[in-house]
Design a protein around this motif. Structure first.
Motif, short mmCIF file in Angstrom:
data_model
loop_
_atom_site.label_atom_id
_atom_site.label_comp_id
_atom_site.label_asym_id
_atom_site.label_seq_id
_atom_site.Cartn_x
_atom_site.Cartn_y
_atom_site.Cartn_z
N ALA A 81 -6.21 39.45 -3.75
CA ALA A 81 -4.96 40.10 -4.12
C ALA A 81 -3.78 39.23 -3.71
O ALA A 81 -3.76 38.64 -2.64
CB ALA A 81 -4.86 41.46 -3.44
N ASN A 82 -2.79 39.13 -4.58
CA ASN A 82 -1.66 38.25 -4.34
C ASN A 82 -0.40 38.81 -4.96
O ASN A 82 -0.43 39.72 -5.78
CB ASN A 82 -1.92 36.87 -4.96
CG ASN A 82 -2.88 36.01 -4.15
OD1 ASN A 82 -2.49 35.40 -3.19
ND2 ASN A 82 -4.14 36.00 -4.56
N THR A 83 0.72 38.19 -4.60
CA THR A 83 1.97 38.46 -5.29
C THR A 83 1.96 37.68 -6.59
O THR A 83 1.08 36.85 -6.83
CB THR A 83 3.17 38.04 -4.43
OG1 THR A 83 3.07 36.64 -4.15
CG2 THR A 83 3.21 38.82 -3.12
N TYR A 84 2.96 37.91 -7.44
CA TYR A 84 2.96 37.30 -8.77
C TYR A 84 3.04 35.77 -8.74
O TYR A 84 2.69 35.11 -9.71
CB TYR A 84 4.08 37.87 -9.64
CG TYR A 84 5.45 37.88 -9.02
CD1 TYR A 84 6.18 36.71 -8.87
CD2 TYR A 84 6.03 39.08 -8.60
CE1 TYR A 84 7.45 36.72 -8.31
CE2 TYR A 84 7.30 39.10 -8.04
CZ TYR A 84 8.00 37.92 -7.90
OH TYR A 84 9.26 37.93 -7.35
N GLU A 85 3.45 35.17 -7.59
CA GLU A 85 3.50 33.71 -7.52
C GLU A 85 2.13 33.06 -7.68
O GLU A 85 2.03 31.87 -7.96
CB GLU A 85 4.12 33.26 -6.19
CG GLU A 85 5.62 33.46 -6.09
CD GLU A 85 6.00 34.82 -5.56
OE1 GLU A 85 5.08 35.67 -5.42
OE2 GLU A 85 7.20 35.05 -5.30
N VAL A 86 1.07 33.85 -7.52
CA VAL A 86 -0.28 33.29 -7.68
C VAL A 86 -0.48 32.71 -9.08
O VAL A 86 -1.27 31.79 -9.27
CB VAL A 86 -1.36 34.36 -7.38
CG1 VAL A 86 -1.42 35.40 -8.48
CG2 VAL A 86 -2.73 33.70 -7.21
N LEU A 87 0.28 33.22 -10.05
CA LEU A 87 0.14 32.71 -11.42
C LEU A 87 0.53 31.24 -11.52
O LEU A 87 0.07 30.53 -12.42
CB LEU A 87 0.99 33.55 -12.38
CG LEU A 87 0.52 34.98 -12.64
CD1 LEU A 87 1.55 35.75 -13.43
CD2 LEU A 87 -0.81 34.98 -13.37
N GLU A 88 1.38 30.78 -10.60
CA GLU A 88 1.79 29.37 -10.61
C GLU A 88 0.69 28.45 -10.11
O GLU A 88 0.74 27.24 -10.32
CB GLU A 88 3.05 29.18 -9.78
CG GLU A 88 4.27 29.93 -10.32
CD GLU A 88 5.53 29.65 -9.53
OE1 GLU A 88 6.59 29.50 -10.15
OE2 GLU A 88 5.43 29.57 -8.28
N THR A 89 -0.32 29.02 -9.45
CA THR A 89 -1.39 28.20 -8.86
C THR A 89 -2.65 28.20 -9.71
O THR A 89 -3.60 27.48 -9.38
CB THR A 89 -1.73 28.72 -7.45
OG1 THR A 89 -2.40 29.99 -7.56
CG2 THR A 89 -0.48 28.88 -6.60
N LEU A 90 -2.67 29.01 -10.77
CA LEU A 90 -3.89 29.16 -11.56
C LEU A 90 -3.74 28.52 -12.94
O LEU A 90 -2.65 28.53 -13.52
CB LEU A 90 -4.22 30.65 -11.74
CG LEU A 90 -4.44 31.47 -10.47
CD1 LEU A 90 -4.60 32.94 -10.84
CD2 LEU A 90 -5.66 30.97 -9.71
#
Length: 313
Positions: free
Chosen positions: A180-189
């Motif tokens: 589970a993550n905040t929306y910033e995880v999308l920048e890492t995927l």
């Protein structure tokens, strides 16, 4: 001349799709069967109907004239069939729908009982992306369109069918799944996108833009099924409609990654042009939706409602 109605139907579809492969898909035939029927029709004329340059099929001027004639002939044949059924007291005619590609998981359940009750109705269903769906509606080529994003520049009326929820998903086979993550995880995927004109892509990009994210586009694919298989294979992650991934979630092939602000929510709407004059068939279908949608959702989509509720609890 010994051409058949079947040959004319196939040729007309080829002229509409500009592709033997696409014509075969829409007619639920094999590509060789379509090619053979095109050749059999062509053999009856000493002027080319089509020509291939590179890998693109083009319809000649003569072929375009034959296509116009074929459409008129087939229209008369359909009219004979419909008049025969109407004479017998049956509701008959064509029901023409355009549906966004993820809508194929929804629309069959709202059509099934209606078509079973009225055997004289012929369904013409075009499953494509949002841009093409709106174009067909704007040109008045269809009675209704199913969308999850309402058009901004077209005056329409609508009936809400059911909710649409989009989640971030990844492969269930990953040895260390993303937590589970905040929306910033999308920048890492590595994110897999749908093509331009897709409603799913439009909704996803609005979310990315709202949060000013710098997302890495891994690849772009032209169907929900292609995106799904790419995610299952571990090629990347994507924001996908829940309605299309039920089996993969149950089988553990996909997993939902909790992210702040997700799921994204929209509503499946059946829309039509404002002030459209309905045929008897279209009017009957709209009445069917108004009367039966609650029952259909309860009978066919209880799993969807239960899943959404479990994610929110």
């Amino acid at each position: 001349m010994n051409y058949t109605l079947h040959q004319l139907q196939i040729f007309l579809k080829i002229t509409q799709t500009k592709s033997i492969t696409k014509a075969a898909q829409e007619l639920h035939l094999t590509q060789p069967a379509v090619s053979i029927q095109l050749k059999n029709l062509q053999d009856q004329f000493n002027i080319p109907l089509t020509e291939v340059m590179g890998r693109q099929l083009y319809v000649t001027d003569f072929g375009a004239e034959i296509a116009i004639a074929a459409e008129k002939i087939l229209g008369e044949v359909y009219a004979i069939n419909y008049k025969t059924m109407a004479y017998k007291g049956q509701l008959s005619g064509r029901l023409k729908l355009s549906v966004v590609s993820t809508g194929k998981y929804v629309i069959p359940y709202f059509l099934s009982d209606f078509l079973k009750q009225h055997q004289g109705i012929e369904l013409v269903l075009d499953v494509t992306n949002k841009a093409r769906v709106i174009e067909s509606l704007e040109k008045n080529e269809v009675d209704f369109s199913l969308v999850s994003v309402l058009p901004e520049k077209l005056v329409v009326e609508s009936i809400e069918l059911m909710q649409n929820k989009l989640y971030l998903v990844g492969s269930g086979r990953e040895p260390q799944p993303v937590k589970a993550n905040t929306y910033e995880v999308l920048e890492t995927l590595p994110i897999i996108y749908r093509e331009q004109g897709s409603g799913t892509r439009y909704t996803m990009e609005r979310y990315i833009s709202k949060h000013n994210l710098n997302v890495k586009k891994k690849m772009e694919l032209t169907s929900n099924e292609a995106v799904k298989q790419a995610v299952v294979a571990g090629l990347g992650y994507s924001i996908m409609p829940l309605i299309g991934i039920k089996n993969e979630l149950l089988n553990g092939e996909l997993c939902i990654i909790p992210v702040k602000g997700l799921p994204l929510s929209s509503v499946w709407n059946m829309i039509w042009l404002k002030n459209k004059s309905f045929s008897p068939v279209a009017a009957a279908f709209l009445l069917h939706l108004q009367k039966e949608k609650t029952r259909i959702i309860a009978d066919k989509f209880s799993w969807f409602e239960q899943f959404v509720a479990s994610q929110n609890s």
